[in-house]
Design an enzyme around this catalytic site. Structure first.
Site, PDB file in Angstrom:
ATOM      1  N   HIS A 204       0.804  -1.225   0.000  1.00 53.41           N
ATOM      2  CA  HIS A 204       0.000   0.000   0.000  1.00 53.41           C
ATOM      3  C   HIS A 204       0.836   1.272   0.000  1.00 53.41           C
ATOM      4  O   HIS A 204       0.278   2.360  -0.064  1.00 53.41           O
ATOM      5  CB  HIS A 204      -0.953   0.019   1.190  1.00 53.41           C
ATOM      6  CG  HIS A 204      -0.270   0.322   2.487  1.00 53.41           C
ATOM      7  ND1 HIS A 204       0.483  -0.597   3.149  1.00 53.41           N
ATOM      8  CD2 HIS A 204      -0.197   1.460   3.211  1.00 53.41           C
ATOM      9  CE1 HIS A 204       0.984  -0.045   4.248  1.00 53.41           C
ATOM     10  NE2 HIS A 204       0.601   1.201   4.313  1.00 53.41           N
TER      11      HIS A 204
HETATM   12  C1  UD1 Z   1      -2.339   5.425   5.780  1.00 52.36           C
HETATM   13  C2  UD1 Z   1      -1.085   5.934   6.498  1.00 52.36           C
HETATM   14  C3  UD1 Z   1       0.001   4.877   6.412  1.00 52.36           C
HETATM   15  C4  UD1 Z   1      -0.487   3.535   6.905  1.00 52.36           C
HETATM   16  C5  UD1 Z   1      -1.740   3.166   6.148  1.00 52.36           C
HETATM   17  C6  UD1 Z   1      -2.298   1.846   6.590  1.00 52.36           C
HETATM   18  C7  UD1 Z   1      -0.583   8.332   6.443  1.00 52.36           C
HETATM   19  C8  UD1 Z   1       0.303   9.347   5.834  1.00 52.36           C
HETATM   20  N1  UD1 Z   1      -0.554   7.138   5.875  1.00 52.36           N
HETATM   21  O1  UD1 Z   1      -2.010   5.270   4.416  1.00 52.36           O
HETATM   22  O2  UD1 Z   1       1.097   5.284   7.221  1.00 52.36           O
HETATM   23  O3  UD1 Z   1       0.521   2.573   6.711  1.00 52.36           O
HETATM   24  O4  UD1 Z   1      -2.707   4.193   6.345  1.00 52.36           O
HETATM   25  O5  UD1 Z   1      -3.453   1.515   5.881  1.00 52.36           O
HETATM   26  O6  UD1 Z   1      -1.254   8.612   7.406  1.00 52.36           O
HETATM   27  N2  UD1 Z   1      -9.265   4.542   1.459  1.00 52.36           N
HETATM   28  C9  UD1 Z   1     -10.484   3.935   1.430  1.00 52.36           C
HETATM   29  N3  UD1 Z   1     -11.072   3.600   2.628  1.00 52.36           N
HETATM   30  C10 UD1 Z   1     -10.494   3.852   3.827  1.00 52.36           C
HETATM   31  C11 UD1 Z   1      -9.245   4.481   3.842  1.00 52.36           C
HETATM   32  C12 UD1 Z   1      -8.638   4.808   2.662  1.00 52.36           C
HETATM   33  O7  UD1 Z   1     -11.048   3.682   0.374  1.00 52.36           O
HETATM   34  O8  UD1 Z   1     -11.097   3.511   4.859  1.00 52.36           O
HETATM   35  C13 UD1 Z   1      -8.594   4.872   0.176  1.00 52.36           C
HETATM   36  C14 UD1 Z   1      -8.907   6.259  -0.305  1.00 52.36           C
HETATM   37  O9  UD1 Z   1      -8.962   6.228  -1.688  1.00 52.36           O
HETATM   38  C15 UD1 Z   1      -7.689   7.052   0.120  1.00 52.36           C
HETATM   39  C16 UD1 Z   1      -6.590   6.008  -0.019  1.00 52.36           C
HETATM   40  O10 UD1 Z   1      -7.208   4.761   0.336  1.00 52.36           O
HETATM   41  O11 UD1 Z   1      -7.492   8.178  -0.643  1.00 52.36           O
HETATM   42  C17 UD1 Z   1      -5.419   6.242   0.866  1.00 52.36           C
HETATM   43  O12 UD1 Z   1      -5.833   6.418   2.238  1.00 52.36           O
HETATM   44  P1  UD1 Z   1      -4.952   7.341   3.229  1.00 52.36           P
HETATM   45  O13 UD1 Z   1      -5.528   7.304   4.598  1.00 52.36           O
HETATM   46  O14 UD1 Z   1      -4.722   8.680   2.603  1.00 52.36           O
HETATM   47  O15 UD1 Z   1      -3.546   6.663   3.197  1.00 52.36           O
HETATM   48  P2  UD1 Z   1      -3.148   5.138   3.322  1.00 52.36           P
HETATM   49  O16 UD1 Z   1      -2.498   4.742   2.062  1.00 52.36           O
HETATM   50  O17 UD1 Z   1      -4.281   4.300   3.825  1.00 52.36           O
END
Ligand code: UD1
Length: 362
Positions: A204
């Site tokens: 991820h």
């Molecule tokens: C975040 C953390 C990362 C952690 C990871 C675990 C930061 C900078 N990053 O990254 O350190 O390792 O979580 O999962 O805080 N999305 C969904 N549903 C959700 C959450 C996210 O669909 O419940 C999708 C969305 O499109 C979003 C993307 O995943 O834009 C990324 O989510 P985000 O929370 O920005 O970062 P992670 O890659 O999950």
């Protein structure tokens, strides 16, 4: 002492749960705020259920966005909440945007902050989590480290020794508490994984999944490895959105993200883990399961020096070679790192109570 703990994203939940349980056992009445950085049922609710986390006292409902948007929204939403709840101390865990944002708010308001999982450094500032770790540790009042390298990093950055406490790895508290439930879990049968063994993949990191060419190279290597060992891939939503552009994940068994106990069972029964996660490097070290970290650096070097982790990089040919070598090597039986013993939450509460006593006395 009124203690408020913050959670926001998936890797926070298994760090906060043992601490909240221990605080309650020891007569405190801890408060919990969920920023809502993660919001899907299988990225958040499933973990609350599996880990026995209480309903948060406040849910900020932030959701996704660019780093600036997400961090700014948390800052703006958390300030009135923390003023209203008026804690004596705020506990933040890990290195996600929620960790940084809430620490920043508290520092400006003069509310003391304790950081659980302090001191880890990848020395790679292109990684958003490294920025979060640096800023959080710079501002926090109590720095609670999982391993001696954390203490050394903080000392080298000039942090006064009295702020640093080596308490051990709180993720292992959750792991130990839920091993029995994982043993009873039927996820391996339910997914019809082969009795001869399987490997687990998670990916991820933006650096691995956001660029289709990089992701395609990694997926090609995984396809090759899956000829020797079937691979199951619980796919993070960020990565799921990129798979098509990278040519798909043919050859791998792609599934939705799992809850805490099912994932623990899946990993505990696997022969090999290939991942870019931080926490999994630690969990495989505890299980002594070979782990190939698909990154060029790690903020958790102890998983290499004392664990079962190998820093594999992202070159597809190297990944295939290292996977074959890992499968051919006999399983290690070395002891887990010091204080990865399931008792970290108690040591943290000792530190917090001691801090409170000296503050009240002074
Ligand atoms: C975040 C953390 C990362 C952690 C990871 C675990 C930061 C900078 N990053 O990254 O350190 O390792 O979580 O999962 O805080 N999305 C969904 N549903 C959700 C959450 C996210 O669909 O419940 C999708 C969305 O499109 C979003 C993307 O995943 O834009 C990324 O989510 P985000 O929370 O920005 O970062 P992670 O890659 O999950």
């Amino acid at each position: 002492m009124k203690i408020l703990t913050i959670v926001g994203a998936r890797p926070n939940f298994m760090k906060a749960a043992p601490l909240l349980g221990c605080l309650r056992r020891r007569g405190h009445q801890p408060l919990l705020v969920h920023t809502g950085q993660h919001y899907d049922a299988n990225m958040s609710d499933a973990f609350f259920r599996d880990l026995g986390l209480p309903t948060p006292d406040r849910h900020l409902g932030i959701g996704s966005g660019s780093h600036a948007q997400q961090t700014a929204k948390i800052i703006a939403a958390f300030e009135p909440v923390v003023l209203e709840l008026a804690p004596d101390l705020v506990v933040v865990v890990g290195d996600v945007n929620s960790t940084l944002a809430c620490t920043l708010v508290c520092s400006k308001l003069g509310i003391p902050v304790a950081h659980v999982e302090a001191g880890l450094r990848s020395r790679d500032r292109t990684m958003p989590e490294e920025i979060n770790r640096l800023v959080t540790d710079c501002l926090a009042d109590l720095l609670l480290t999982p391993s001696p390298d954390g203490d050394e990093n903080l000392r080298a950055e000039g942090v006064p020794a009295e702020k640093i406490h080596h308490v051990g790895n709180i993720m292992i508290d959750s792991l130990v508490q839920h091993l029995d439930a994982a043993r009873r879990c039927d996820v391996v049968a339910r997914l019809a994984l082969p009795a001869s063994g399987y490997g687990v993949v998670t990916l991820h990191r933006p650096s691995n999944v956001d660029d289709p060419a990089t992701l395609a190279g990694i997926l090609g290597a995984l396809r090759e490895i899956s000829r020797d060992l079937p691979l199951v891939f619980p796919c993070h939503p960020r990565t799921a959105g990129q798979l098509d552009r990278a040519g798909g994940a043919g050859g791998l068994k792609v599934i939705e993200p799992l809850g805490y106990i099912e994932f623990l069972a899946l990993v505990a029964n696997s022969k090999l883990v290939l991942t870019d996660s931080g926490g999994l490097q630690e969990e495989t070290t505890y299980h002594r399961i070979p782990c190939l970290t698909i990154r060029d650096n790690t903020e958790r070097p102890i998983t290499i020096t004392q664990g079962s982790n190998v820093l594999a990089g992202t070159d597809p040919r190297r990944l295939v070679t290292l996977a074959r070598e890992a499968l051919a090597r006999p399983r290690q039986s070395r002891p887990v790192p010091a204080l990865w013993d399931g008792k970290t939450a108690d040591r943290i509460v000792d530190v917090l109570e001691q801090w409170w006593r000296s503050r009240s006395a002074g």
